[in-house]
Scaffold this active site. Sequence first.
Site, PDB file in Angstrom:
ATOM      1  N   GLY A   9      37.262  42.057  42.567  1.00 51.57           N
ATOM      2  CA  GLY A   9      37.132  41.420  41.252  1.00 51.57           C
ATOM      3  C   GLY A   9      35.890  40.583  41.184  1.00 51.57           C
ATOM      4  O   GLY A   9      35.010  40.692  42.045  1.00 51.57           O
ATOM      5  N   ASN A  10      35.779  39.756  40.162  1.00 45.15           N
ATOM      6  CA  ASN A  10      34.643  38.829  40.088  1.00 45.15           C
ATOM      7  C   ASN A  10      35.107  37.531  39.445  1.00 45.15           C
ATOM      8  O   ASN A  10      36.262  37.418  39.023  1.00 45.15           O
ATOM      9  CB  ASN A  10      33.476  39.470  39.336  1.00 45.15           C
ATOM     10  CG  ASN A  10      33.841  39.823  37.913  1.00 45.15           C
ATOM     11  OD1 ASN A  10      34.115  38.949  37.094  1.00 45.15           O
ATOM     12  ND2 ASN A  10      33.876  41.125  37.614  1.00 45.15           N
ATOM     13  N   ARG A  11      34.217  36.551  39.363  1.00 46.43           N
ATOM     14  CA  ARG A  11      34.606  35.196  38.957  1.00 46.43           C
ATOM     15  C   ARG A  11      34.536  34.950  37.450  1.00 46.43           C
ATOM     16  O   ARG A  11      34.618  33.810  37.013  1.00 46.43           O
ATOM     17  CB  ARG A  11      33.717  34.167  39.647  1.00 46.43           C
ATOM     18  CG  ARG A  11      33.887  34.129  41.134  1.00 46.43           C
ATOM     19  CD  ARG A  11      33.063  32.981  41.712  1.00 46.43           C
ATOM     20  NE  ARG A  11      32.880  33.142  43.137  1.00 46.43           N
ATOM     21  CZ  ARG A  11      33.795  32.844  44.034  1.00 46.43           C
ATOM     22  NH1 ARG A  11      34.974  32.377  43.639  1.00 46.43           N
ATOM     23  NH2 ARG A  11      33.559  33.026  45.315  1.00 46.43           N
ATOM     24  N   ALA A  67      32.909  41.182  32.228  1.00 48.90           N
ATOM     25  CA  ALA A  67      32.172  41.495  33.461  1.00 48.90           C
ATOM     26  C   ALA A  67      32.921  42.656  34.125  1.00 48.90           C
ATOM     27  O   ALA A  67      33.795  42.460  34.969  1.00 48.90           O
ATOM     28  CB  ALA A  67      32.144  40.277  34.371  1.00 48.90           C
TER      29      ALA A  67
END
Length: 404
Positions: free
Chosen positions: A204-206, A271
């Site tokens: 995943g990402n932030r 994102a």
Amino acid sequence: MRVLLGIGGGIAAYKAAELVRLLRGDGHEVCCCPTRHATAFVAPLTLEVLSGRPLLTEAYLEPGTGGREEHIDAAAWTEVLCVAPATADLLARLSLGIAGDVLTTTALAVAGPWIVAPAMHGRMWAQPQVQEHVERLRTRGVRIVGPEYGALASGESGWGRMAEPTKIVAEITAALRPGPLQDRRIVVTAGPTYEPIDPVRFLGNRSSGRMGFAIAAEAAGRGAAVTLIAGPVALPTPGGVRRLDVETAAEMRQATLAAAADADAVVMAAAVADFRPAAVAPVKIKKGEAPPAPLALARNPDILTELATAAPGALRVGFAAETGDLAREALAKLERKGCDLIVANDVSAEGIGFASPDNEVTIFRRRGEPLFLSRRPKEEIARTLLDLVTQELAERGPSPAAGR
Ligand code: C5P
């Protein structure tokens, strides 16, 4: 404005009196229509005195109206319908068009907007059938306000408290104000995507989703019908916005392409993960003695690029998080992804971007000079971006969806 206030039979009905007082204070005319059960919680005389008008009640069924159809007359008088509190029973009947009493019969004949404020016990609110009715109303453009989290009549805490009367009044006022994006359909994506490795792990990402949620709120505030496609984020749904929760890039792609088909604009603030694990382990990968084999990755489809063919008529807005030459990268992306606007930010700068409430961006467009927006709250960035979107859409002429 003329507000028909439908009051359902729940304990929050006592707050309807306050709602009437606030609406009258703002200069609105109010006609109260309590259901039979609501009158056990709030006295008809209280509502009549506060509203300064006779109530709309089941008496309309009695002979003596000289043949006039009171529900049709009442609906013609109504400029906006507000139902507060809306019980589970009322939500179901309003969503299905079951018109067995004066309130639901009149509602069906109201031409103006509906604002619905649900209130019930948290366990009732969580029931899928209740959620289905809410979703059905929302997709028809009904503004759902609340419920909020807090103390319930049962003494427990949960989601189910009716939204505060001031919030309901704000929603009514907003619904009556025709915004510059009235009749426009806008799709916004927000947040990260999670790409599963096994049943418990993911890539995943932030991304917090804040930028996309601010854009969705701003577009709804301008009168657009907004579909917000959200990856896994911990943010409340902005008022008047239809939200679809997704997890993976593949799910986001499917939801976005479906929603974009008749959209006037698509804003890809999400994102989206560029890669996903090539295979998802069906069971949790064990720690074992040796580290597991390197993770093989597969490329995810680029949703924004696909939109150029899937929704060619829609204004398409992309985001670009860059660390190098911002202008060069952003303009190349504008071309490559065939979009109309790119919102670019330098993610190597501190205090802006992903998890921050602020951002600093440059908006690149096909026509016109780039627009630099120095560090400011994401809500303000959303406002300027929506100014550009509103302007571009106005130049393109009326929505193909208008009049549906
Ligand atoms: O190529 P890059 O990921 O930098 O592009 C960012 C823009 O493209 C964002 O608007 C993002 O939402 C969109 N995107 C997409 N599908 C992907 C990756 C990014 O729509 N698979």
